[in-house]
Design an enzyme around this catalytic site. Structure first.
Site, short mmCIF file in Angstrom:
data_model
loop_
_atom_site.label_atom_id
_atom_site.label_comp_id
_atom_site.label_asym_id
_atom_site.label_seq_id
_atom_site.Cartn_x
_atom_site.Cartn_y
_atom_site.Cartn_z
N GLY A 20 102.18 64.12 78.53
CA GLY A 20 101.04 63.75 79.36
C GLY A 20 101.26 62.38 79.96
O GLY A 20 102.33 61.77 79.79
N SER A 21 100.23 61.87 80.62
CA SER A 21 100.31 60.56 81.25
C SER A 21 100.07 59.46 80.22
O SER A 21 99.75 59.74 79.06
CB SER A 21 99.25 60.45 82.35
OG SER A 21 97.94 60.43 81.76
N MET A 22 100.18 58.23 80.66
CA MET A 22 99.80 57.12 79.80
C MET A 22 98.31 57.21 79.51
O MET A 22 97.54 57.72 80.32
CB MET A 22 100.14 55.78 80.47
CG MET A 22 101.63 55.55 80.54
SD MET A 22 102.06 53.88 81.06
CE MET A 22 101.57 52.93 79.64
N GLY A 25 96.69 59.98 74.86
CA GLY A 25 96.59 60.22 73.43
C GLY A 25 97.80 60.88 72.80
O GLY A 25 97.69 61.48 71.72
N THR A 27 100.64 59.53 71.41
CA THR A 27 101.02 58.92 70.14
C THR A 27 99.96 59.18 69.08
O THR A 27 100.29 59.44 67.92
CB THR A 27 101.27 57.41 70.31
OG1 THR A 27 102.32 57.23 71.27
CG2 THR A 27 101.67 56.75 69.01
N GLU A 93 107.81 58.22 72.27
CA GLU A 93 108.36 57.65 73.51
C GLU A 93 109.71 58.28 73.87
O GLU A 93 110.67 57.59 74.21
CB GLU A 93 108.48 56.12 73.40
CG GLU A 93 107.17 55.41 73.11
CD GLU A 93 106.13 55.48 74.22
OE1 GLU A 93 106.46 55.98 75.32
OE2 GLU A 93 105.00 55.05 74.00
N GLN A 95 110.79 59.76 76.39
CA GLN A 95 111.31 59.56 77.74
C GLN A 95 112.32 58.41 77.81
O GLN A 95 113.13 58.35 78.70
CB GLN A 95 110.17 59.32 78.74
CG GLN A 95 109.49 57.96 78.65
CD GLN A 95 108.41 57.88 77.58
OE1 GLN A 95 108.13 58.86 76.90
NE2 GLN A 95 107.81 56.71 77.44
N CYS A 152 87.92 58.16 89.53
CA CYS A 152 86.89 59.17 89.82
C CYS A 152 86.34 59.89 88.60
O CYS A 152 85.35 60.60 88.69
CB CYS A 152 87.42 60.20 90.81
SG CYS A 152 88.69 61.27 90.11
N CYS A 184 93.60 60.74 93.39
CA CYS A 184 93.55 59.27 93.37
C CYS A 184 94.95 58.66 93.26
O CYS A 184 95.21 57.59 93.81
CB CYS A 184 92.65 58.79 92.24
SG CYS A 184 90.91 59.24 92.49
#
Length: 196
Positions: A20-22, A25, A27, A93, A95, A152, A184
């Site tokens: 997912g994105s930063m 959740g 970690t 981490e 990536q 948003c 966004c």
């Protein structure tokens, strides 16, 4: 590349990927799964890239400050050396690791271990990040988590970089990144701030 299986009796391993994105959740979910494995008296080992020293050198730490001890390593091959006699392997981490990480995870799973990997699936440009695409392809189970768009309030899958840098690798937190939805994220700096 075919990997010679090394099964121990009927013990079968698998690969779980949390992505997912930063601020989604990842970690926190990794820590939750590892704590449950420990409650079940399973032997665990947790690894993180040695370059990630944002919160602590020897722990993985979630944004809500939950932490567990981990082993910082320089490359994915070290995981093979340090994970003997373990039931569950956690990797945070992902990536930031080298391209060999998916093969390492395959070997661990073939040795009967449960491998739980957490990492960003996309970089700040919305492109696949490091070994994550290959890990997602090899995973037996995938959990995609979402943050909340700071502009948003919709679900966010993108990590928007607020500071100017073209380097793919820029360690940072809320001062450098924010979660955004697809719309966004595409608006860039012009996105309205509906949420304070």
């Amino acid at each position: 590349m075919f990997i010679e299986p090394h099964w121990t009796g009927d013990k079968r391993g698998w690969i779980e990927v949390i992505c997912g994105s930063m601020f989604s959740g990842k970690t926190e979910e990794l820590i939750r799964r590892l704590k449950r494995a420990r409650i079940a008296h399973q032997h665990t080992e947790i690894f993180k890239p040695s370059i990630d020293t944002r919160y602590a050198v020897g722990d993985i730490v979630s944004h809500d400050e939950r932490s567990v001890p981990s082993t910082p390593i320089g490359n994915s091959q070290e995981i093979l050396l340090l994970s003997q006699d373990r039931d569950v392997i956690g990797i945070d981490e992902a990536q930031f690791f080298d391209a060999e990480l998916p093969s390492v995870c395959d070997r661990l799973a073939l040795q009967g271990m449960r491998v739980i990997v957490a990492g960003l699936d996309m970089d700040f440009q919305g492109k696949p990040f490091g070994p994550m695409p290959a890990l997602l392809a090899k995973a037996d189970y995938i959990t995609k988590l979402h943050a909340i768009c700071v502009c948003c309030g919709h679900i966010a899958s993108y990590s928007y970089r607020k500071v100017h840098s073209k380097s793919q690798l820029l360690l940072g937190e809320a001062e450098s990144y924010e979660p955004r939805c697809r719309v966004c994220y595409a608006k860039g700096p012009a996105a309205d701030r509906a949420i304070p």
